[in-house]
Design an enzyme around this catalytic site. Sequence first.
Site, PDB file in Angstrom:
ATOM      1  N   TYR A 147       0.887  -1.241  -0.058  1.00 38.85           N
ATOM      2  CA  TYR A 147      -0.050  -0.066  -0.131  1.00 38.85           C
ATOM      3  C   TYR A 147       1.050   1.177   0.142  1.00 38.85           C
ATOM      4  CZ  TYR A 147       0.876   1.040   5.043  1.00 38.85           C
ATOM      5  OH  TYR A 147       1.382   1.292   6.268  1.00 38.85           O
ATOM      6  N   LYS A 205       6.486  -1.903   1.924  1.00 37.50           N
ATOM      7  CA  LYS A 205       5.269  -1.194   2.558  1.00 37.50           C
ATOM      8  C   LYS A 205       4.136  -2.074   2.421  1.00 37.50           C
ATOM      9  CE  LYS A 205       3.202   3.067   3.223  1.00 37.50           C
ATOM     10  NZ  LYS A 205       3.348   3.338   4.709  1.00 37.50           N
ATOM     11  N   GLU A 209      11.725   2.400  14.375  1.00 36.00           N
ATOM     12  CA  GLU A 209      10.961   3.568  13.969  1.00 36.00           C
ATOM     13  C   GLU A 209       9.679   3.764  14.850  1.00 36.00           C
ATOM     14  OE1 GLU A 209       9.521   2.850  10.072  1.00 36.00           O
ATOM     15  OE2 GLU A 209       9.921   0.552  10.124  1.00 36.00           O
ATOM     16  N   LEU A 256      10.931   1.464   7.282  1.00 33.46           N
ATOM     17  CA  LEU A 256      10.579   1.946   6.104  1.00 33.46           C
ATOM     18  C   LEU A 256      11.140   2.962   5.658  1.00 33.46           C
ATOM     19  CD1 LEU A 256       8.149   1.449   3.890  1.00 33.46           C
ATOM     20  CD2 LEU A 256       7.058   2.913   5.084  1.00 33.46           C
TER      21      LEU A 256
HETATM   22  N1  PDD Z   1       2.819   5.196   7.398  1.00 36.16           N
HETATM   23  N2  PDD Z   1       7.277   4.007   8.990  1.00 36.16           N
HETATM   24  C1  PDD Z   1       6.097   3.061   8.986  1.00 36.16           C
HETATM   25  C2  PDD Z   1       6.098   1.789   9.820  1.00 36.16           C
HETATM   26  C3  PDD Z   1       5.040   3.597   8.257  1.00 36.16           C
HETATM   27  O1  PDD Z   1       3.946   3.005   8.249  1.00 36.16           O
HETATM   28  C4  PDD Z   1       5.095   4.931   7.763  1.00 36.16           C
HETATM   29  C5  PDD Z   1       3.868   5.550   7.049  1.00 36.16           C
HETATM   30  C6  PDD Z   1       6.214   5.442   7.617  1.00 36.16           C
HETATM   31  C7  PDD Z   1       6.526   6.915   7.142  1.00 36.16           C
HETATM   32  O2  PDD Z   1       6.410   6.694   5.670  1.00 36.16           O
HETATM   33  P1  PDD Z   1       5.901   7.970   4.784  1.00 36.16           P
HETATM   34  O3  PDD Z   1       6.657   9.193   5.302  1.00 36.16           O
HETATM   35  O4  PDD Z   1       6.242   7.691   3.416  1.00 36.16           O
HETATM   36  O5  PDD Z   1       4.613   8.299   4.999  1.00 36.16           O
HETATM   37  C8  PDD Z   1       7.408   5.008   8.470  1.00 36.16           C
HETATM   38  C9  PDD Z   1       1.536   5.513   6.738  1.00 36.16           C
HETATM   39  C10 PDD Z   1       1.368   7.001   6.941  1.00 36.16           C
HETATM   40  C11 PDD Z   1       0.205   4.642   7.188  1.00 36.16           C
HETATM   41  O6  PDD Z   1       0.632   3.511   7.514  1.00 36.16           O
HETATM   42  O7  PDD Z   1      -0.821   5.195   7.228  1.00 36.16           O
END
Ligand code: PDD
Length: 285
Positions: free
Chosen positions: A33, A149, A182, A207
């Site tokens: 996703y 992801k 993270e 991620l």
């Molecule tokens: N989450 N780490 C994890 C585990 C995440 O699920 C996310 C993002 C990030 C940050 O990635 P980005 O900057 O590309 O959004 C880091 C999304 C927003 C979610 O699962 O809703």
Amino acid sequence: MSRVAYVNGRYLPHRNAMVHVEDRGYQFSDGVYEVCEVRDAKVVDERRHLARLRRSLDELRIRLTMPFSALSIVLHETIRRNRVRDGIVYLQVTRGVARRDHAFPAPQTAPSLVVTARNLDGSKREKEAQQGISVITLADLRWARVDIKSIALLPNVLAKQAAREQGAREAWLVDSKGFVTEGSSANAWIVTSDGKIVTRPADHGILRGISRAVVLDVIAALGLELEERPFTVAEAYAAREAFVTAASQIVLPVIRIDGRAVGNGHPGSIATTLRHEFHRHAEFS
Ligand code: PDD
């Protein structure tokens, strides 16, 4: 206004937007996703999100036959049909519908594609950023390929729920050596007492956040000092500032970790600056 979801080629009323019981996303979490921020009805950093999507799909050998140019049209059309101005657009691709069997289905099985979009309450988000958030730390129980992801998010779900039950907004996950990887849905950062910004390198342990990449650009543009290295929970407790980054929240200051105040217990100046500068360094489409 009624919401609309894109499901496998059709725009459907949200309440009727269904996938099959034998969709491999439903059966096996066999899918990936993306979540992009929508600002002024534009997608923020679409190019980088789609590049990461392509990588996630390649790593799992899911073959999305739809060209990415068409996928982009679907993202924008879903935003338009839902009248989203400031919010998020979500897209999910799974390996498709097939009789339940762990191994991959026949190669001609079409992947499933779902896109949704919704407005988020901007003033609520801004208030949260001004107040700062609390995080707790927990063991990182995830698999070794969290750089993909994937929609398999059970450890993240349990971590976020534990945070909520302890009155915190986010959980920071900690590896077996005591280093923070993270957050459950965001990347984690600290600012040391001598002003260095520290975040874990984007190896297989985290991620590779798109917001993280934008913040790295902001840091470089402002000439701030960066150390890409793992940091411990003890270092986080002793930090001057802490913050998280994710598409849904941009840069969010952290003011408490495991109940201890970070710095003076208020959002730090570096986190606040990075938040203000963020969109000057992001791409809009
Ligand atoms: N989450 N780490 C994890 C585990 C995440 O699920 C996310 C993002 C990030 C940050 O990635 P980005 O900057 O590309 O959004 C880091 C999304 C927003 C979610 O699962 O809703």
